[in-house]
Write a protein that holds these residues in place. Structure first.
Motif, PDB file in Angstrom:
ATOM      1  N   GLY A  32       0.849  -1.185   0.000  1.00 57.97           N
ATOM      2  CA  GLY A  32       0.000   0.000   0.000  1.00 57.97           C
ATOM      3  C   GLY A  32       0.883   1.232   0.000  1.00 57.97           C
ATOM      4  O   GLY A  32       1.309   1.711  -1.049  1.00 57.97           O
ATOM      5  N   SER A  33       1.193   1.726   1.184  1.00 51.29           N
ATOM      6  CA  SER A  33       2.094   2.875   1.270  1.00 51.29           C
ATOM      7  C   SER A  33       3.487   2.513   0.751  1.00 51.29           C
ATOM      8  O   SER A  33       4.193   3.353   0.203  1.00 51.29           O
ATOM      9  CB  SER A  33       2.172   3.369   2.715  1.00 51.29           C
ATOM     10  OG  SER A  33       0.924   3.884   3.129  1.00 51.29           O
ATOM     11  N   ASP A  34       3.903   1.243   0.938  1.00 51.32           N
ATOM     12  CA  ASP A  34       5.178   0.782   0.391  1.00 51.32           C
ATOM     13  C   ASP A  34       4.948   0.270  -1.025  1.00 51.32           C
ATOM     14  O   ASP A  34       5.067  -0.921  -1.305  1.00 51.32           O
ATOM     15  CB  ASP A  34       5.766  -0.313   1.287  1.00 51.32           C
ATOM     16  CG  ASP A  34       7.136  -0.786   0.802  1.00 51.32           C
ATOM     17  OD1 ASP A  34       7.772  -0.037   0.024  1.00 51.32           O
ATOM     18  OD2 ASP A  34       7.548  -1.888   1.193  1.00 51.32           O
ATOM     19  N   LEU A  35       4.600   1.188  -1.907  1.00 43.37           N
ATOM     20  CA  LEU A  35       4.186   0.809  -3.251  1.00 43.37           C
ATOM     21  C   LEU A  35       5.304   0.143  -4.046  1.00 43.37           C
ATOM     22  O   LEU A  35       5.050  -0.675  -4.931  1.00 43.37           O
ATOM     23  CB  LEU A  35       3.680   2.054  -3.989  1.00 43.37           C
ATOM     24  CG  LEU A  35       2.948   1.853  -5.311  1.00 43.37           C
ATOM     25  CD1 LEU A  35       1.763   0.924  -5.152  1.00 43.37           C
ATOM     26  CD2 LEU A  35       2.506   3.194  -5.868  1.00 43.37           C
ATOM     27  N   ALA A  36       6.567   0.483  -3.707  1.00 40.76           N
ATOM     28  CA  ALA A  36       7.696  -0.089  -4.455  1.00 40.76           C
ATOM     29  C   ALA A  36       7.803  -1.598  -4.268  1.00 40.76           C
ATOM     30  O   ALA A  36       8.498  -2.265  -5.043  1.00 40.76           O
ATOM     31  CB  ALA A  36       8.999   0.584  -4.031  1.00 40.76           C
ATOM     32  N   SER A  37       7.114  -2.147  -3.270  1.00 45.52           N
ATOM     33  CA  SER A  37       7.205  -3.589  -3.013  1.00 45.52           C
ATOM     34  C   SER A  37       6.186  -4.395  -3.818  1.00 45.52           C
ATOM     35  O   SER A  37       6.059  -5.599  -3.611  1.00 45.52           O
ATOM     36  CB  SER A  37       7.001  -3.863  -1.521  1.00 45.52           C
ATOM     37  OG  SER A  37       5.669  -3.531  -1.128  1.00 45.52           O
ATOM     38  N   LEU A  38       5.472  -3.758  -4.743  1.00 46.35           N
ATOM     39  CA  LEU A  38       4.420  -4.459  -5.496  1.00 46.35           C
ATOM     40  C   LEU A  38       4.979  -5.667  -6.235  1.00 46.35           C
ATOM     41  O   LEU A  38       6.128  -5.676  -6.669  1.00 46.35           O
ATOM     42  CB  LEU A  38       3.700  -3.508  -6.437  1.00 46.35           C
ATOM     43  CG  LEU A  38       4.447  -2.883  -7.614  1.00 46.35           C
ATOM     44  CD1 LEU A  38       4.401  -3.789  -8.850  1.00 46.35           C
ATOM     45  CD2 LEU A  38       3.875  -1.530  -7.954  1.00 46.35           C
ATOM     46  N   LYS A  39       4.128  -6.691  -6.391  1.00 43.37           N
ATOM     47  CA  LYS A  39       4.566  -7.972  -6.967  1.00 43.37           C
ATOM     48  C   LYS A  39       3.757  -8.396  -8.188  1.00 43.37           C
ATOM     49  O   LYS A  39       4.051  -9.433  -8.779  1.00 43.37           O
ATOM     50  CB  LYS A  39       4.493  -9.066  -5.902  1.00 43.37           C
ATOM     51  CG  LYS A  39       5.456  -8.843  -4.730  1.00 43.37           C
ATOM     52  CD  LYS A  39       5.330  -9.950  -3.701  1.00 43.37           C
ATOM     53  CE  LYS A  39       6.365  -9.787  -2.594  1.00 43.37           C
ATOM     54  NZ  LYS A  39       6.225  -8.506  -1.875  1.00 43.37           N
ATOM     55  N   CYS A  40       2.721  -7.648  -8.561  1.00 42.41           N
ATOM     56  CA  CYS A  40       1.946  -8.010  -9.748  1.00 42.41           C
ATOM     57  C   CYS A  40       2.880  -8.059 -10.948  1.00 42.41           C
ATOM     58  O   CYS A  40       3.499  -7.062 -11.320  1.00 42.41           O
ATOM     59  CB  CYS A  40       0.826  -6.998  -9.967  1.00 42.41           C
ATOM     60  SG  CYS A  40      -0.335  -7.442 -11.280  1.00 42.41           S
ATOM     61  N   ARG A  41       2.988  -9.220 -11.557  1.00 42.23           N
ATOM     62  CA  ARG A  41       4.033  -9.496 -12.550  1.00 42.23           C
ATOM     63  C   ARG A  41       3.535  -9.285 -13.972  1.00 42.23           C
ATOM     64  O   ARG A  41       2.418  -9.679 -14.319  1.00 42.23           O
ATOM     65  CB  ARG A  41       4.504 -10.939 -12.388  1.00 42.23           C
ATOM     66  CG  ARG A  41       5.535 -11.414 -13.398  1.00 42.23           C
ATOM     67  CD  ARG A  41       5.743 -12.904 -13.291  1.00 42.23           C
ATOM     68  NE  ARG A  41       6.257 -13.287 -11.991  1.00 42.23           N
ATOM     69  CZ  ARG A  41       7.560 -13.431 -11.724  1.00 42.23           C
ATOM     70  NH1 ARG A  41       8.461 -13.219 -12.668  1.00 42.23           N
ATOM     71  NH2 ARG A  41       7.956 -13.792 -10.523  1.00 42.23           N
TER      72      ARG A  41
END
Length: 394
Positions: free
Chosen positions: A136-145
């Protein structure tokens, strides 16, 4: 700073008020009054968008060459303020204020030619694919590939808290195209057709009883690389550009409408006779004047060519927290009348009779919905980190 608007600005204000009196239909006016969140339902905000577009006023923030109004910064502020005071249905910002500036800044000529007129006309209705479970707030951790496959990407993963995805025919999304580099460098910005096979939408019902947000699942969704905005791996830069537009909105006028409603309810219910309550109501009024002056200062700076940076985070933080503060005062003023609540009571034309003041159902729904205001568009804790870094150098 000159606190008064110019004679030309006041003449423009009169023009806007005349337009709102004549062109804002009673149905749309009632829908605006009954709106319980930053988004009105699709039928209402598209109805209002089409009226604005017919006047050439749908996109005040756009450059003239793309269909904008050519208004000054102060004229845009006046227009937003008068619409708030008239309680027009909130327009969805996803197309007009979020993805459109991105397409203008980073899109190819063919993308601008195709998408921008469709946004103005309401032919495309957009949702935002940013947040994920755990990102969420840590958007850089997104994993949608998004896996490269010739001229396409194959998308697998999920997005969550996707506002109005059940209405949308298009999504702008951040996806991970590279897991081997620094997190921010492996993200790409894509435009998706929501009718593409493999996309599933699951509703999430909010505390207020609204179906406003959703979880969206992607199972082998094929998206042409031609739908990419900017270069592969440029998504983080584009996302930061978009978030400045998402956060830098004005709040004061709509909060002022809400505060006046709370004052009227307090008179009706007797809460105005409580000295502690009236003190806190007055303190909220002082905070509102401070927010208004802050918006004016930012507006003046932008008109002189300044860029929004920490200011957008500041306005988002101050605005959402004062909004919640006024909501809380409203619930306190309602007293026991706030307890019985049914979602259907907030619909325009609802024939149910609430206990106590007529505004009780809408105020309760706003209170419940706006608990998320300090979280969405970047949690306020994150906004404070941004301000401390950009302003204080911490």
């Amino acid at each position: 700073m000159e606190l008064r608007f110019s004679d030309a600005d006041e003449k423009f204000r009169a023009e806007v008020r005349d337009f709102l009196t004549k062109d804002l239909t009673e149905e749309l006016r009632q829908a605006g009054k009954a709106s319980t969140s930053a988004f009105s339902e699709r039928e209402w905000n598209l109805g209002w968008l089409k009226i604005l577009n017919a006047r050439g006023w749908a996109a005040p923030d756009w450059p003239v060459e793309y269909g904008g109004t050519g208004w000054t910064v102060s004229q845009k502020y006046i227009f937003d303020t008068e619409c708030a005071l008239a309680e027009t249905p909130p327009l969805s910002p996803m197309g007009l204020r979020m993805v459109a500036p991105v397409i203008m800044a980073f899109g190819r000529p063919d993308q601008k030619e195709f998408y921008l007129p469709r946004i103005l006309a309401g032919e495309d209705y957009w949702c935002q694919g940013y947040s994920e479970p755990g990102s969420g707030s840590d958007l850089a951790s997104l994993k949608c590939r998004a896996t490269s496959d010739g001229d396409d990407y194959i998308i697998d993963g999920t997005k969550i808290w996707t506002t109005q995805a059940h209405y949308a025919n298009r999504m702008f999304a951040l996806v991970r195209t590279d897991f081997t580099v620094k997190a921010q460098e492996g993200i790409t910005f894509l435009l998706l057709d929501m009718n593409t096979p493999g996309i599933t939408i699951q509703p999430i019902i909010t505390l207020a009883g609204d179906h406003e947000v959703n979880q969206v699942f992607f199972d082998g969704v094929r998206v042409p690389k031609a739908n990419r905005i900017g270069a592969e791996g440029q998504g983080w830069t584009i996302a930061k550009y978009l978030l400045v537009h998402e956060r830098g909105n004005s709040f004061a006028a709509r909060i002022r409408v809400g505060l006046e409603k709370v004052k009227a309810i307090a008179q009706e219910t007797g809460a105005a006779e409580d000295g502690d309550f009236t003190r806190r109501l007055a303190e909220a009024g002082v905070a509102l004047e401070a927010l208004t002056m802050t918006e004016h200062r930012v507006m003046a700076a932008i008109s002189q060519g300044a860029m929004m940076a920490a200011e957008s985070s500041m306005l988002k933080t101050l605005g959402t927290e004062l909004l919640q503060r006024v909501n809380e005062l409203g619930i306190e003023a309602l007293g026991n009348a706030a307890i019985p609540y049914a979602h259907d009571w907030t619909r325009p034309g609802a024939n149910a009779t609430p206990l106590g003041p007529a505004a009780a159902p809408v105020l309760m729904a706003q209170y419940l919905n706006n608990r998320a205001a300090s979280i969405y568009a970047g949690a306020n804790e994150i906004q404070r980190n941004i301000m401390s870094k950009l302003v204080l150098g911490l």
